[in-house]
Design a protein around this motif. Structure first.
Motif, PDB file in Angstrom:
ATOM      1  N   LEU A 131       0.867  -1.241   0.010  1.00  0.00           N
ATOM      2  CA  LEU A 131      -0.132   0.086   0.057  1.00  0.00           C
ATOM      3  C   LEU A 131       0.987   1.273  -0.071  1.00  0.00           C
ATOM      4  CD1 LEU A 131      -2.645  -0.898   2.562  1.00  0.00           C
ATOM      5  CD2 LEU A 131      -2.854  -0.986   0.272  1.00  0.00           C
ATOM      6  N   LEU A 132       0.380   2.204  -0.536  1.00  0.00           N
ATOM      7  CA  LEU A 132       1.147   3.442  -0.797  1.00  0.00           C
ATOM      8  C   LEU A 132       1.480   4.227   0.592  1.00  0.00           C
ATOM      9  CD1 LEU A 132       2.516   5.963  -2.425  1.00  0.00           C
ATOM     10  CD2 LEU A 132      -0.053   6.789  -2.659  1.00  0.00           C
ATOM     11  N   LEU A 133       0.526   4.116   1.647  1.00  0.00           N
ATOM     12  CA  LEU A 133       0.825   4.918   2.920  1.00  0.00           C
ATOM     13  C   LEU A 133       1.787   3.778   3.734  1.00  0.00           C
ATOM     14  CD1 LEU A 133      -2.627   6.505   3.934  1.00  0.00           C
ATOM     15  CD2 LEU A 133      -0.585   7.613   3.055  1.00  0.00           C
ATOM     16  N   ASP A 134       1.693   2.665   3.525  1.00  0.00           N
ATOM     17  CA  ASP A 134       2.593   1.943   4.385  1.00  0.00           C
ATOM     18  C   ASP A 134       4.065   2.182   3.629  1.00  0.00           C
ATOM     19  OD1 ASP A 134       0.597   0.851   5.506  1.00  0.00           O
ATOM     20  OD2 ASP A 134       0.625  -1.146   4.362  1.00  0.00           O
ATOM     21  N   TYR A 135       4.290   2.314   2.306  1.00  0.00           N
ATOM     22  CA  TYR A 135       5.412   2.467   2.073  1.00  0.00           C
ATOM     23  C   TYR A 135       5.947   3.751   2.370  1.00  0.00           C
ATOM     24  CZ  TYR A 135      10.024   2.125  -0.272  1.00  0.00           C
ATOM     25  OH  TYR A 135      11.302   2.192  -0.587  1.00  0.00           O
ATOM     26  N   LYS A 179       9.615  17.138   6.912  1.00  0.00           N
ATOM     27  CA  LYS A 179       8.028  17.753   7.204  1.00  0.00           C
ATOM     28  C   LYS A 179       7.189  17.552   5.711  1.00  0.00           C
ATOM     29  CE  LYS A 179       8.702  20.560  11.021  1.00  0.00           C
ATOM     30  NZ  LYS A 179       8.733  22.076  11.538  1.00  0.00           N
ATOM     31  N   LYS A 180       8.074  17.862   4.560  1.00  0.00           N
ATOM     32  CA  LYS A 180       7.344  17.868   3.290  1.00  0.00           C
ATOM     33  C   LYS A 180       6.845  16.378   3.000  1.00  0.00           C
ATOM     34  CE  LYS A 180      10.169  21.286   1.292  1.00  0.00           C
ATOM     35  NZ  LYS A 180      11.442  21.615   0.330  1.00  0.00           N
ATOM     36  N   TYR A 181       7.610  15.255   3.305  1.00  0.00           N
ATOM     37  CA  TYR A 181       7.385  13.993   3.169  1.00  0.00           C
ATOM     38  C   TYR A 181       6.072  13.645   4.021  1.00  0.00           C
ATOM     39  CZ  TYR A 181      10.751  13.112  -0.095  1.00  0.00           C
ATOM     40  OH  TYR A 181      11.855  13.174  -1.204  1.00  0.00           O
ATOM     41  N   VAL A 182       6.123  14.105   5.250  1.00  0.00           N
ATOM     42  CA  VAL A 182       5.069  13.679   6.235  1.00  0.00           C
ATOM     43  C   VAL A 182       3.634  14.643   5.849  1.00  0.00           C
ATOM     44  CG1 VAL A 182       4.336  14.205   8.671  1.00  0.00           C
ATOM     45  CG2 VAL A 182       6.624  13.222   8.367  1.00  0.00           C
ATOM     46  N   SER A 183       3.615  15.747   5.279  1.00  0.00           N
ATOM     47  CA  SER A 183       2.886  16.499   4.997  1.00  0.00           C
ATOM     48  C   SER A 183       1.958  15.582   3.629  1.00  0.00           C
ATOM     49  CB  SER A 183       3.038  17.881   4.594  1.00  0.00           C
ATOM     50  OG  SER A 183       2.093  18.704   3.817  1.00  0.00           O
ATOM     51  N   THR A 184       2.778  15.306   3.007  1.00  0.00           N
ATOM     52  CA  THR A 184       2.253  14.688   1.615  1.00  0.00           C
ATOM     53  C   THR A 184       1.588  13.534   1.995  1.00  0.00           C
ATOM     54  OG1 THR A 184       4.194  15.663   0.446  1.00  0.00           O
ATOM     55  CG2 THR A 184       3.003  13.817  -0.648  1.00  0.00           C
ATOM     56  N   ARG A 185       2.266  12.579   2.968  1.00  0.00           N
ATOM     57  CA  ARG A 185       1.776  11.458   3.525  1.00  0.00           C
ATOM     58  C   ARG A 185       0.293  11.685   3.897  1.00  0.00           C
ATOM     59  NH1 ARG A 185      -0.492   8.780   7.121  1.00  0.00           N
ATOM     60  NH2 ARG A 185      -0.091   6.672   7.672  1.00  0.00           N
ATOM     61  N   ASN A 186       0.195  12.633   4.739  1.00  0.00           N
ATOM     62  CA  ASN A 186      -1.077  13.050   5.421  1.00  0.00           C
ATOM     63  C   ASN A 186      -2.217  13.553   4.312  1.00  0.00           C
ATOM     64  OD1 ASN A 186       0.099  12.524   7.868  1.00  0.00           O
ATOM     65  ND2 ASN A 186       0.525  14.563   8.533  1.00  0.00           N
ATOM     66  N   LYS A 187      -1.599  14.249   3.423  1.00  0.00           N
ATOM     67  CA  LYS A 187      -2.659  14.809   2.505  1.00  0.00           C
ATOM     68  C   LYS A 187      -3.189  13.296   1.518  1.00  0.00           C
ATOM     69  CE  LYS A 187      -2.510  19.046   2.403  1.00  0.00           C
ATOM     70  NZ  LYS A 187      -3.380  19.835   3.159  1.00  0.00           N
ATOM     71  N   LYS A 200       4.336  20.019  -6.342  1.00  0.00           N
ATOM     72  CA  LYS A 200       5.198  19.485  -5.334  1.00  0.00           C
ATOM     73  C   LYS A 200       4.768  18.092  -4.632  1.00  0.00           C
ATOM     74  CE  LYS A 200       7.319  23.968  -4.742  1.00  0.00           C
ATOM     75  NZ  LYS A 200       7.463  25.053  -3.840  1.00  0.00           N
ATOM     76  N   TYR A 201       3.569  18.311  -4.452  1.00  0.00           N
ATOM     77  CA  TYR A 201       3.031  16.957  -3.570  1.00  0.00           C
ATOM     78  C   TYR A 201       2.925  15.853  -4.723  1.00  0.00           C
ATOM     79  CZ  TYR A 201       1.337  19.315   0.450  1.00  0.00           C
ATOM     80  OH  TYR A 201       0.976  20.020   1.593  1.00  0.00           O
ATOM     81  N   ILE A 202       2.836  16.086  -5.889  1.00  0.00           N
ATOM     82  CA  ILE A 202       2.536  15.087  -7.112  1.00  0.00           C
ATOM     83  C   ILE A 202       3.989  14.480  -7.199  1.00  0.00           C
ATOM     84  CG2 ILE A 202       1.950  14.373  -9.418  1.00  0.00           C
ATOM     85  CD1 ILE A 202      -0.510  15.069  -7.880  1.00  0.00           C
ATOM     86  N   LYS A 203       4.879  15.328  -7.148  1.00  0.00           N
ATOM     87  CA  LYS A 203       6.461  15.000  -7.434  1.00  0.00           C
ATOM     88  C   LYS A 203       6.899  14.275  -6.119  1.00  0.00           C
ATOM     89  CE  LYS A 203       7.504  18.931 -10.179  1.00  0.00           C
ATOM     90  NZ  LYS A 203       8.412  20.224 -10.215  1.00  0.00           N
ATOM     91  N   ILE A 204       6.327  14.252  -4.934  1.00  0.00           N
ATOM     92  CA  ILE A 204       6.851  13.722  -3.779  1.00  0.00           C
ATOM     93  C   ILE A 204       6.283  12.021  -4.068  1.00  0.00           C
ATOM     94  CG2 ILE A 204       6.571  13.449  -1.164  1.00  0.00           C
ATOM     95  CD1 ILE A 204       7.331  16.654  -1.161  1.00  0.00           C
ATOM     96  N   VAL A 205       5.118  12.074  -4.316  1.00  0.00           N
ATOM     97  CA  VAL A 205       4.324  10.746  -4.286  1.00  0.00           C
ATOM     98  C   VAL A 205       5.071  10.181  -5.442  1.00  0.00           C
ATOM     99  CG1 VAL A 205       2.337   9.716  -5.258  1.00  0.00           C
ATOM    100  CG2 VAL A 205       2.007  11.586  -3.755  1.00  0.00           C
ATOM    101  N   LYS A 206       5.406  10.737  -6.674  1.00  0.00           N
ATOM    102  CA  LYS A 206       6.287  10.017  -7.524  1.00  0.00           C
ATOM    103  C   LYS A 206       7.574   9.580  -7.113  1.00  0.00           C
ATOM    104  CE  LYS A 206       8.163  10.283 -12.137  1.00  0.00           C
ATOM    105  NZ  LYS A 206       7.993  11.192 -13.565  1.00  0.00           N
ATOM    106  N   THR A 207       8.421  10.498  -6.474  1.00  0.00           N
ATOM    107  CA  THR A 207       9.685   9.928  -5.809  1.00  0.00           C
ATOM    108  C   THR A 207       9.631   8.978  -4.690  1.00  0.00           C
ATOM    109  OG1 THR A 207      10.333  12.231  -5.847  1.00  0.00           O
ATOM    110  CG2 THR A 207      11.428  10.672  -4.329  1.00  0.00           C
ATOM    111  N   VAL A 208       8.533   8.796  -3.818  1.00  0.00           N
ATOM    112  CA  VAL A 208       8.408   7.524  -2.796  1.00  0.00           C
ATOM    113  C   VAL A 208       7.848   6.371  -3.919  1.00  0.00           C
ATOM    114  CG1 VAL A 208       7.140   6.802  -1.042  1.00  0.00           C
ATOM    115  CG2 VAL A 208       7.885   9.070  -1.134  1.00  0.00           C
ATOM    116  N   THR A 209       7.440   6.360  -4.763  1.00  0.00           N
ATOM    117  CA  THR A 209       6.814   5.470  -5.499  1.00  0.00           C
ATOM    118  C   THR A 209       8.173   4.977  -6.315  1.00  0.00           C
ATOM    119  OG1 THR A 209       4.665   6.175  -5.894  1.00  0.00           O
ATOM    120  CG2 THR A 209       5.252   4.577  -7.307  1.00  0.00           C
ATOM    121  N   LEU A 210       9.057   5.690  -6.948  1.00  0.00           N
ATOM    122  CA  LEU A 210      10.235   5.122  -7.477  1.00  0.00           C
ATOM    123  C   LEU A 210      10.910   4.376  -6.634  1.00  0.00           C
ATOM    124  CD1 LEU A 210      10.614   7.964 -10.176  1.00  0.00           C
ATOM    125  CD2 LEU A 210       9.844   5.730 -10.421  1.00  0.00           C
ATOM    126  N   ASP A 211      11.146   4.895  -5.443  1.00  0.00           N
ATOM    127  CA  ASP A 211      11.972   4.684  -4.360  1.00  0.00           C
ATOM    128  C   ASP A 211      11.434   3.111  -3.881  1.00  0.00           C
ATOM    129  OD1 ASP A 211      14.096   5.142  -2.344  1.00  0.00           O
ATOM    130  OD2 ASP A 211      12.524   4.160  -1.228  1.00  0.00           O
TER     131      ASP A 211
END
Length: 181
Positions: A1-5, A31-39, A81-92
């Motif tokens: 799951l996305l949130l788990d990762y 904080k940017k990553y935590v904020s994105t996760r919360n969104k 920026k939120y979209i880019k962070i989601v992509k960064t985490v997904t690619l990781d």
């Protein structure tokens, strides 16, 4: 799951190699990553849908984009920026062996050119000439004018003091080490 990762990713931020060879990220980056996760979590609650890493594609981007635009009334660049962070985490996740959408590379975080706001020298002179009776407004105006001339971030500007003025070859310079917050 996305949130788990996302949770795994955030927990490892302190030990990640970063550009320049350092280890760990700044608190602001965390904080940017935590904020994105919360969104994303709010988005999933609102849509009553849990997203898998393999579902992060243009459809997700479009739906998440619309949600952020409508619910939070965020600017295009902030949503991007939120979209880019989601992509960064997904690619990781992909680089760590997790299955992701084969269309992940099509996901782009949008941006638009921001307007440049400035005062010209004539406007600064007019501002200097205004008589203000309120001492707080007078000092605020002075800081604004100084800021326009020295071009520092407000965090650096407000740290400035007389000890930062150096004389060199009969000229006075402001010597400041910038701090990005």
């Amino acid at each position: 799951l996305l949130l788990d990762y996302f949770d795994v990713f955030i927990k490892t931020l302190g030990s990640r190699l970063v550009r320049g060879g350092g280890i760990g990220v700044s608190e602001a980056t965390r904080k940017k990553y935590v904020s994105t996760r919360n969104k994303i979590e709010e988005f999933q609650v609102k849509t009553n849908k849990t997203h898998k890493l393999s579902q992060i594609d243009e459809n997700f981007r479009t739906a998440f984009n619309e949600y952020l635009k409508e619910k939070d009334r965020l600017a295009v660049n902030t949503i991007g920026k939120y979209i880019k962070i989601v992509k960064t985490v997904t690619l990781d996740a992909q680089s760590n062996g997790y299955e992701v959408s084969p269309l992940i590379n099509k996901v782009k975080g949008q941006s638009e050119e921001g307007s440049k706001v400035y005062l010209n020298f004539e406007e600064l002179e007019k501002l200097k000439a205004v008589e203000l009776e309120d001492e707080l407004l007078d000092r605020t105006r002075d800081w604004l004018i100084i800021g326009c001339y020295v071009g520092q971030r407000v965090s650096d500007l407000l740290r400035m003091n007389k000890s930062m003025i150096e004389k060199r070859n009969n000229y006075e310079f402001i010597s400041i080490k910038q701090v990005k917050t």
